[in-house]
Design a protein around this motif. Structure first.
Motif, PDB file in Angstrom:
ATOM      1  N   LYS A  19       0.849  -1.236   0.002  1.00  0.00           N
ATOM      2  CA  LYS A  19       0.158  -0.094  -0.046  1.00  0.00           C
ATOM      3  C   LYS A  19       0.912   1.115   0.094  1.00  0.00           C
ATOM      4  O   LYS A  19       1.936   1.239   0.733  1.00  0.00           O
ATOM      5  CB  LYS A  19      -0.849  -0.213   1.272  1.00  0.00           C
ATOM      6  N   CYS A  20       0.562   2.119  -0.858  1.00  0.00           N
ATOM      7  CA  CYS A  20       1.387   3.381  -0.822  1.00  0.00           C
ATOM      8  C   CYS A  20       1.131   4.412   0.241  1.00  0.00           C
ATOM      9  O   CYS A  20      -0.318   4.482   0.269  1.00  0.00           O
ATOM     10  CB  CYS A  20       1.144   4.400  -2.281  1.00  0.00           C
ATOM     11  N   GLU A  21       1.954   4.806   0.964  1.00  0.00           N
ATOM     12  CA  GLU A  21       1.590   5.773   1.958  1.00  0.00           C
ATOM     13  C   GLU A  21       2.467   6.829   2.035  1.00  0.00           C
ATOM     14  O   GLU A  21       3.586   6.785   1.592  1.00  0.00           O
ATOM     15  CB  GLU A  21       1.794   4.768   3.380  1.00  0.00           C
ATOM     16  N   VAL A  22       2.006   7.788   2.793  1.00  0.00           N
ATOM     17  CA  VAL A  22       2.878   9.115   2.849  1.00  0.00           C
ATOM     18  C   VAL A  22       3.263   9.191   4.142  1.00  0.00           C
ATOM     19  O   VAL A  22       2.525   9.013   5.023  1.00  0.00           O
ATOM     20  CB  VAL A  22       1.954  10.521   2.635  1.00  0.00           C
ATOM     21  N   HIS A  23       4.702   9.463   4.352  1.00  0.00           N
ATOM     22  CA  HIS A  23       5.092   9.692   5.771  1.00  0.00           C
ATOM     23  C   HIS A  23       5.714  11.037   6.177  1.00  0.00           C
ATOM     24  O   HIS A  23       6.040  11.432   5.164  1.00  0.00           O
ATOM     25  CB  HIS A  23       6.423   8.600   5.993  1.00  0.00           C
ATOM     26  N   PHE A  24       5.427  11.435   7.107  1.00  0.00           N
ATOM     27  CA  PHE A  24       5.520  12.601   7.634  1.00  0.00           C
ATOM     28  C   PHE A  24       6.472  12.613   8.850  1.00  0.00           C
ATOM     29  O   PHE A  24       5.971  12.070   9.953  1.00  0.00           O
ATOM     30  CB  PHE A  24       4.310  13.479   7.844  1.00  0.00           C
ATOM     31  N   LYS A  25       7.648  13.401   9.038  1.00  0.00           N
ATOM     32  CA  LYS A  25       8.174  13.250  10.295  1.00  0.00           C
ATOM     33  C   LYS A  25       8.416  14.792  10.657  1.00  0.00           C
ATOM     34  O   LYS A  25       8.918  15.576  10.005  1.00  0.00           O
ATOM     35  CB  LYS A  25       9.693  12.714  10.051  1.00  0.00           C
ATOM     36  N   PRO A  26       7.611  15.325  11.833  1.00  0.00           N
ATOM     37  CA  PRO A  26       7.693  16.522  12.146  1.00  0.00           C
ATOM     38  C   PRO A  26       9.086  16.941  12.757  1.00  0.00           C
ATOM     39  O   PRO A  26       9.915  16.026  13.321  1.00  0.00           O
ATOM     40  CB  PRO A  26       6.611  16.772  13.209  1.00  0.00           C
ATOM     41  N   THR A  27       9.333  18.147  12.506  1.00  0.00           N
ATOM     42  CA  THR A  27      10.770  18.694  13.294  1.00  0.00           C
ATOM     43  C   THR A  27      10.246  18.887  14.920  1.00  0.00           C
ATOM     44  O   THR A  27       9.381  19.416  15.145  1.00  0.00           O
ATOM     45  CB  THR A  27      11.270  19.877  12.557  1.00  0.00           C
ATOM     46  N   LYS A  28      11.348  18.766  15.504  1.00  0.00           N
ATOM     47  CA  LYS A  28      11.356  19.202  17.134  1.00  0.00           C
ATOM     48  C   LYS A  28      11.290  20.654  17.297  1.00  0.00           C
ATOM     49  O   LYS A  28      11.975  21.474  16.504  1.00  0.00           O
ATOM     50  CB  LYS A  28      12.596  18.621  17.763  1.00  0.00           C
ATOM     51  N   PRO A  29      10.136  21.049  17.861  1.00  0.00           N
ATOM     52  CA  PRO A  29      10.231  22.727  18.030  1.00  0.00           C
ATOM     53  C   PRO A  29      11.283  22.920  18.986  1.00  0.00           C
ATOM     54  O   PRO A  29      11.832  22.319  19.920  1.00  0.00           O
ATOM     55  CB  PRO A  29       8.886  22.988  18.694  1.00  0.00           C
ATOM     56  N   GLU A  30      11.932  24.341  18.752  1.00  0.00           N
ATOM     57  CA  GLU A  30      12.901  24.798  19.611  1.00  0.00           C
ATOM     58  C   GLU A  30      12.629  24.907  20.908  1.00  0.00           C
ATOM     59  O   GLU A  30      11.356  25.386  21.126  1.00  0.00           O
ATOM     60  CB  GLU A  30      13.660  26.085  19.010  1.00  0.00           C
ATOM     61  N   ARG A  31      13.052  24.442  21.805  1.00  0.00           N
ATOM     62  CA  ARG A  31      12.937  24.787  23.295  1.00  0.00           C
ATOM     63  C   ARG A  31      13.191  26.109  23.551  1.00  0.00           C
ATOM     64  O   ARG A  31      13.975  27.030  23.478  1.00  0.00           O
ATOM     65  CB  ARG A  31      13.986  24.108  24.396  1.00  0.00           C
ATOM     66  N   PRO A  32      11.961  26.755  24.313  1.00  0.00           N
ATOM     67  CA  PRO A  32      12.121  28.269  24.732  1.00  0.00           C
ATOM     68  C   PRO A  32      13.251  28.522  25.704  1.00  0.00           C
ATOM     69  O   PRO A  32      13.311  27.573  26.837  1.00  0.00           O
ATOM     70  CB  PRO A  32      10.618  28.637  25.433  1.00  0.00           C
ATOM     71  N   GLN A  33      14.038  29.429  25.615  1.00  0.00           N
ATOM     72  CA  GLN A  33      14.984  29.607  26.740  1.00  0.00           C
ATOM     73  C   GLN A  33      14.586  30.294  28.038  1.00  0.00           C
ATOM     74  O   GLN A  33      13.760  31.282  27.645  1.00  0.00           O
ATOM     75  CB  GLN A  33      16.265  30.356  26.122  1.00  0.00           C
ATOM     76  N   PRO A  34      14.989  30.098  29.062  1.00  0.00           N
ATOM     77  CA  PRO A  34      14.409  30.924  30.179  1.00  0.00           C
ATOM     78  C   PRO A  34      15.025  32.299  30.288  1.00  0.00           C
ATOM     79  O   PRO A  34      15.966  32.452  29.589  1.00  0.00           O
ATOM     80  CB  PRO A  34      14.965  30.249  31.397  1.00  0.00           C
ATOM     81  N   PRO A  35      13.985  33.146  30.736  1.00  0.00           N
ATOM     82  CA  PRO A  35      14.274  34.568  30.558  1.00  0.00           C
ATOM     83  C   PRO A  35      15.674  34.842  31.398  1.00  0.00           C
ATOM     84  O   PRO A  35      15.950  34.266  32.531  1.00  0.00           O
ATOM     85  CB  PRO A  35      13.266  35.233  31.303  1.00  0.00           C
ATOM     86  N   ILE A  36      16.371  35.819  30.971  1.00  0.00           N
ATOM     87  CA  ILE A  36      17.732  36.134  31.818  1.00  0.00           C
ATOM     88  C   ILE A  36      17.353  37.410  32.590  1.00  0.00           C
ATOM     89  O   ILE A  36      16.885  38.284  32.151  1.00  0.00           O
ATOM     90  CB  ILE A  36      18.734  36.541  30.620  1.00  0.00           C
ATOM     91  N   ALA A  37      17.825  37.204  33.877  1.00  0.00           N
ATOM     92  CA  ALA A  37      17.727  38.342  34.782  1.00  0.00           C
ATOM     93  C   ALA A  37      18.348  39.524  34.500  1.00  0.00           C
ATOM     94  O   ALA A  37      19.675  39.243  33.987  1.00  0.00           O
ATOM     95  CB  ALA A  37      18.295  37.889  36.093  1.00  0.00           C
ATOM     96  N   PRO A  38      17.780  40.674  34.533  1.00  0.00           N
ATOM     97  CA  PRO A  38      18.577  41.895  34.444  1.00  0.00           C
ATOM     98  C   PRO A  38      19.982  41.959  34.993  1.00  0.00           C
ATOM     99  O   PRO A  38      20.013  41.731  36.425  1.00  0.00           O
ATOM    100  CB  PRO A  38      17.766  42.862  34.445  1.00  0.00           C
ATOM    101  N   LYS A  39      20.921  42.488  34.531  1.00  0.00           N
ATOM    102  CA  LYS A  39      22.412  42.449  35.197  1.00  0.00           C
ATOM    103  C   LYS A  39      22.437  43.830  35.855  1.00  0.00           C
ATOM    104  O   LYS A  39      23.285  43.917  36.587  1.00  0.00           O
ATOM    105  CB  LYS A  39      23.487  42.511  33.974  1.00  0.00           C
ATOM    106  N   ASP A  40      21.828  44.841  35.584  1.00  0.00           N
ATOM    107  CA  ASP A  40      21.884  46.228  36.081  1.00  0.00           C
ATOM    108  C   ASP A  40      21.391  46.397  37.410  1.00  0.00           C
ATOM    109  O   ASP A  40      21.278  47.401  37.870  1.00  0.00           O
ATOM    110  CB  ASP A  40      21.834  47.366  34.924  1.00  0.00           C
ATOM    111  N   ARG A  41      20.650  45.484  37.774  1.00  0.00           N
ATOM    112  CA  ARG A  41      19.825  45.550  39.067  1.00  0.00           C
ATOM    113  C   ARG A  41      20.645  45.043  40.065  1.00  0.00           C
ATOM    114  O   ARG A  41      21.482  44.214  40.338  1.00  0.00           O
ATOM    115  CB  ARG A  41      18.768  44.480  38.937  1.00  0.00           C
ATOM    116  N   PRO A  42      20.686  46.073  41.274  1.00  0.00           N
ATOM    117  CA  PRO A  42      21.553  45.823  42.305  1.00  0.00           C
ATOM    118  C   PRO A  42      21.136  44.588  43.051  1.00  0.00           C
ATOM    119  O   PRO A  42      19.933  44.304  43.156  1.00  0.00           O
ATOM    120  CB  PRO A  42      21.556  47.188  43.255  1.00  0.00           C
ATOM    121  N   ALA A  43      22.149  44.301  43.451  1.00  0.00           N
ATOM    122  CA  ALA A  43      21.690  42.624  44.668  1.00  0.00           C
ATOM    123  C   ALA A  43      21.033  43.187  46.024  1.00  0.00           C
ATOM    124  O   ALA A  43      21.574  44.321  46.431  1.00  0.00           O
ATOM    125  CB  ALA A  43      22.985  41.812  44.803  1.00  0.00           C
ATOM    126  N   ALA A  44      19.957  42.325  46.388  1.00  0.00           N
ATOM    127  CA  ALA A  44      19.562  43.076  47.608  1.00  0.00           C
ATOM    128  C   ALA A  44      20.241  42.514  48.974  1.00  0.00           C
ATOM    129  O   ALA A  44      21.213  41.734  48.802  1.00  0.00           O
ATOM    130  CB  ALA A  44      18.079  42.360  47.779  1.00  0.00           C
TER     131      ALA A  44
END
Length: 135
Positions: free
Chosen positions: A110-135
């Motif tokens: 039987k003739c079939e069409v195969h589809f292989k999805p690409t993996k989505p890119e993982r979202p990167q966690p937000p980076i904390a601002p550097k100019d903020r003084p430490a508490a």
């Protein structure tokens, strides 16, 4: 001491002696060491290579290597020809059952069409601002 106590003591002494002698015997019940699975080739003391099953490997001569490469190329060409024949036979016939003659053999499928999805890119966690003084 009564006779049952003496018999028990003698039995215990004999069992202890047998147990100790079994523990001190030179032969061990461990299985022989198998070659490592993460290495494909090993070498003995003389540097002669072995495969995973412990069989001795030998280097191919130039003539043997040429024969091996020729067989590989022929096999690869046959596989490519079969693959192209199947692709051509299935063009425009998705979902249909077809018969394809591959060499001396007729294959039904039987003739079939195969589809292989690409993996989505993982979202990167937000980076904390550097100019903020430490508490």
């Amino acid at each position: 001491m009564n006779i049952w106590m003496k018999a028990s003591l003698m039995s215990l002494t004999m069992l202890s002696a047998i147990g100790l002698s079994a523990c001190q015997s030179g032969a061990t019940a461990t299985p022989p060491e198998k070659p490592s699975k993460n290495l494909s080739h090993h070498a003995d003391d003389q540097g002669k290579p072995f495969d995973r099953e412990g069989k001795r490997l030998h280097k191919l001569s130039a003539e043997e290597r040429a024969k091996f490469e020729q067989k590989f190329q022929e096999h690869h060409a046959q596989r490519e020809a079969k693959h192209k024949a199947l692709q051509q036979a299935c063009e425009g016939k998705v979902g249909q059952t077809i018969n394809v003659k591959l060499g001396e053999q007729t294959v039904e499928g039987k003739c079939e069409v195969h589809f292989k999805p690409t993996k989505p890119e993982r979202p990167q966690p937000p980076i904390a601002p550097k100019d903020r003084p430490a508490a």
